[in-house]
Design an enzyme around this catalytic site. Structure first.
Site, mmCIF file in Angstrom:
data_model
loop_
_atom_site.group_PDB
_atom_site.id
_atom_site.type_symbol
_atom_site.label_atom_id
_atom_site.label_comp_id
_atom_site.label_asym_id
_atom_site.label_seq_id
_atom_site.Cartn_x
_atom_site.Cartn_y
_atom_site.Cartn_z
ATOM 1 N N ASN A 1 0.971 -1.134 0.124
ATOM 2 C CA ASN A 1 -0.059 -0.041 0.152
ATOM 3 C C ASN A 1 0.951 1.342 0.057
ATOM 4 O O ASN A 1 1.807 1.250 0.763
ATOM 5 C CB ASN A 1 -0.904 0.050 1.228
ATOM 6 C CG ASN A 1 -1.915 1.221 1.226
ATOM 7 O OD1 ASN A 1 -1.326 2.420 1.345
ATOM 8 N ND2 ASN A 1 -3.194 0.795 1.237
ATOM 9 N N SER B 1 -5.046 -0.773 -2.369
ATOM 10 C CA SER B 1 -5.765 0.732 -2.061
ATOM 11 C C SER B 1 -6.879 0.595 -0.944
ATOM 12 O O SER B 1 -7.763 -0.507 -1.389
ATOM 13 C CB SER B 1 -6.278 1.410 -3.459
ATOM 14 O OG SER B 1 -6.612 2.781 -2.924
ATOM 15 N N GLU B 2 -6.824 1.386 -0.103
ATOM 16 C CA GLU B 2 -7.719 1.142 1.011
ATOM 17 C C GLU B 2 -9.200 1.355 0.615
ATOM 18 O O GLU B 2 -9.931 1.076 1.489
ATOM 19 C CB GLU B 2 -7.431 2.100 2.318
ATOM 20 C CG GLU B 2 -7.375 3.542 1.797
ATOM 21 C CD GLU B 2 -5.947 3.766 1.661
ATOM 22 O OE1 GLU B 2 -5.103 3.063 0.874
ATOM 23 O OE2 GLU B 2 -5.427 4.754 2.238
ATOM 24 N N ASN B 3 -9.452 1.942 -0.552
ATOM 25 C CA ASN B 3 -10.921 2.061 -0.989
ATOM 26 C C ASN B 3 -11.443 0.733 -1.661
ATOM 27 O O ASN B 3 -12.555 0.846 -2.046
ATOM 28 C CB ASN B 3 -11.188 3.320 -2.002
ATOM 29 C CG ASN B 3 -10.318 3.198 -2.904
ATOM 30 O OD1 ASN B 3 -9.151 3.036 -2.995
ATOM 31 N ND2 ASN B 3 -10.840 3.750 -4.183
ATOM 32 N N GLY B 4 -10.765 -0.375 -1.439
ATOM 33 C CA GLY B 4 -11.118 -1.611 -1.846
ATOM 34 C C GLY B 4 -10.730 -2.078 -3.365
ATOM 35 O O GLY B 4 -11.543 -2.673 -4.038
#
Lengths: 225, 213, 225, 213
Positions: free
Chosen positions: D27, D50-53
């Site tokens: 990440n 990416s932390e939005n999926g």
């Protein structure tokens, strides 16, 4: 059997009263229920507690509700560089903010969805986030107790909804939407397209119909920036 | 114990089926509850949840139609209703625990007057017993109905002041449907709502281990 | 880059040492990694702690490992009516059992997967399950503290795996598999079919490749009853 | 402060890129870390989270290629690499917190000699600041690299005995990559592993607020 499909976005939010706690899906410009937000602006509901990753993009997304003075408290992870209406009202103390780490925001909503009463995490230990929270040591690790975040409503943006309420999302517009759909008492979905029952493969449903209470067809609105 | 006909297991199931609201999301447990799907009133639509990760379970598979990757929580091959979905077992129990099921119907060994349920282990039975999904379902359903015979094979009441069998959950039962009666568990006590044909309240009270209002 | 694909099931389990903690997917006859279980029987690993919904179907599924005396402790929700090899060894105290409510079993594995150190639940309050666990009252509800369940390995059955390790499952054979795949240190997958990268739609992946460490192609084995 | 050339932001990114193991799930945070994807060594395969999926994020979208439902955590339109997948934000952070990312690279305002990180809020800045995914990522990544300038614009050390800025997480940083050095955070202290061309250890120590081993 009661139908979940509503004729328009205004009808879908008509009972959202002052003081409502509302979760709003969306992240990075994708997956925001902008048509429902505009309907809520038209309705004029006030003293809203908003639960959302960020606080709007100028007058887009949640910005419109901050601009109108409809939100009095917000739980968010990242208000955002273009959340100028939030920033103004935060500066004048018209809006209060609980800042929550993004994953913990998800997890606290999921705890509410899953009927859990709290959980321990190492995230936030030793930081401002830990202020006022129970701290203990488990397995030699310092951790804090986080509590569920409940809501009266979730406003959700889906790509497709079938007539029963099964949902799919487009690409990274999925983001917070499936979690919020599970966590709220009443989940209201704006879908780009409403499809017949059976049109979504059972193995490909992302949000099962049990979590969805109202569906309205609406074309996506996007805000630049 | 009066030697009069009682409701059959199928009749208990039919009776419980009438308790389901239209459009409800419903989980059916082992035993009598599992028969309910066959006795739904005409015009009623309900959606069956299975804790192994199915929403919108249809009827049981007919011979030759079985797919052993499509089974219910009792390991029985089933079919899908239109609009079904699959999800993993953690999400399936997020639904049970999180208050998303409108109604769950479980079998029972004992129910107390406070609505405590014992349904997973018989004292003294060989082996450790098995909990399965019962504790999560009992803790979380909006409405919990228990279907069972009113008395044990020996004639002892299964509705009791205090459960003596190992508990499944405290104060969880809303309605008890037996071969003799339909009883609602209220804060003020057990309310006898329906009586099987040919039986009297007095006779049912004699077979019940707690007072009926 | 290190390849995840193994030539056969025996190679995939070759390093599973005595005393390993292993999660086994499957429920109701569907989604059991029976080829991996047979490989583990051939390898003869002993003193296994098994984490599984049930304890086998005669000599099928986990039954084989109980029959062989390879499992010394099991964490399960429902040993099952046909788990006769488990029952025999349980009766002679060769095997110990921790009985866990099924949803709590899932949730404790998910807590391990998600880096959480414990959670509070109302499930099990006032029952045998609460014995020895911390109890408190949160929001006027009695609840108990449940801890994460970790494992060294997860044995998973998938329908399709791509070469990177993205997985899909067939119908209700999904069950515990995606949760266990996330929770273990090393996740070993037997897949009916290995497909090229890109063959699974990104929106339809159920288990993302990050959770998968070893993949082996094997045709499903099913046990009657 | 010696007026000698330091590494550019792009050179810092290239330097951090060499820290990534082949096959790693990675990440990249805001700022310099976000440049790393453009400077991967030849032959290295890494998978971007990416932390939005999104897992398997590809390069940034070219003009005309943008799809605003396919953005990274910085809201920038991206593309997909082969074998990508989408999931919801709770699963995205299950990956960050649960130790599933091999490496995370974040920007930083301050790093302490114990590896404490401050990277989300400047004291005295207007507004409440924003945490985003940084605290979850810092708490959970197997290896955490921080990329930043070695000193503030005023020349003050950003590597310090104790952070004075609001903290992101305690004892989380493994390696610091700056425009002057690569430093490993070890139990016994900060280990100077690489030095920028033309600089000496002594010069770097003078610009560092904690002893370098």
């Amino acid at each position: 059997m009661k139908q979940k499909i509503f004729p328009n976005v205004d009808a879908a939010v008509a009972d959202v009263l002052d003081g409502a706690r509302i979760m709003f899906g969306g992240f990075g410009g994708a997956g925001f229920p902008n048509n429902l937000i505009q309907a809520l602006a038209r309705k004029g509901t006030k003293k809203i507690t908003a639960i959302s990753n960020n606080c709007g993009t100028r007058d887009g997304e949640l910005g419109l509700l901050f601009k109108n003075g409809q939100i009095s408290h917000v739980i968010a992870s990242f208000p955002g560089p273009h959340a100028n209406y939030f920033q103004e009202r935060f500066a004048t103390k018209e809006v209060t903010l609980e800042l929550v780490p993004q994953g913990i925001l998800c997890e606290r909503m999921r705890a509410a969805a899953a009927g859990l009463l709290g959980f321990y995490t190492t995230v936030g230990v030793g930081t401002e986030v830990a202020t006022g929270k129970e701290e203990r040591v488990i397995d030699s690790q310092r951790c804090i107790l986080e509590s569920p975040i409940q809501a009266d409503y979730a406003f959700i943006k889906a790509e497709r909804a079938d007539e029963l309420g099964n949902l799919t999302y487009r690409l990274a517009a999925r983001n917070f939407n499936p979690i919020m759909a599970m966590a709220a008492k009443i989940t209201i979905v704006e879908a780009e397209e409403i499809v017949p029952v059976g049109a979504i493969e059972p193995e490909n449903v992302v949000t099962p119909a049990i979590f969805v209470h109202r569906i309205v067809q609406a074309k996506g609105i996007r805000y630049a920036g | 114990m009066p030697d009069k006909p009682r409701l059959t297991r199928e009749q208990i199931a039919a009776c419980a089926a009438r308790e389901l609201p239209d459009g409800a999301y419903v989980n059916l447990g082992w035993g009598i509850p599992n028969l309910i799907a066959d006795y739904l009133p005409t015009g009623l639509t309900v959606f069956f949840h299975s804790e192994n990760g199915i929403l919108g379970m249809g009827r049981r598979a007919r011979p030759g139609e079985e797919d052993y990757d499509l089974v219910d929580a009792m390991k029985v091959p089933v079919t899908l209703a239109p609009g079904a979905s699959f999800f993993h077992q953690a999400d399936a129990h997020l639904m049970t625990r999180g208050g998303h099921l409108d109604v769950a119907v479980l079998g029972g060994f004992q129910v107390s007057e406070k609505g405590d349920l014992a349904n997973w282990k018989v004292p003294g039975a060989r082996g450790p017993g098995g909990i399965g999904g019962a504790m999560d379902i009992a803790a979380g359903a909006k409405v919990l109905i228990v279907c069972m015979e009113h008395t044990t094979k020996d004639g002892a009441p299964k509705i009791v002041k205090h459960c003596t069998y190992p508990l499944t959950a405290l104060a969880c039962v809303d309605t008890i449907v037996t071969d003799l009666a339909v009883i609602d568990v209220r804060a003020d006590g057990l309310v006898l709502r329906e009586i099987a044909p040919g039986w009297t309240k007095k006779e049912i009270q004699e077979l019940t281990g707690a007072p009926l209002l």
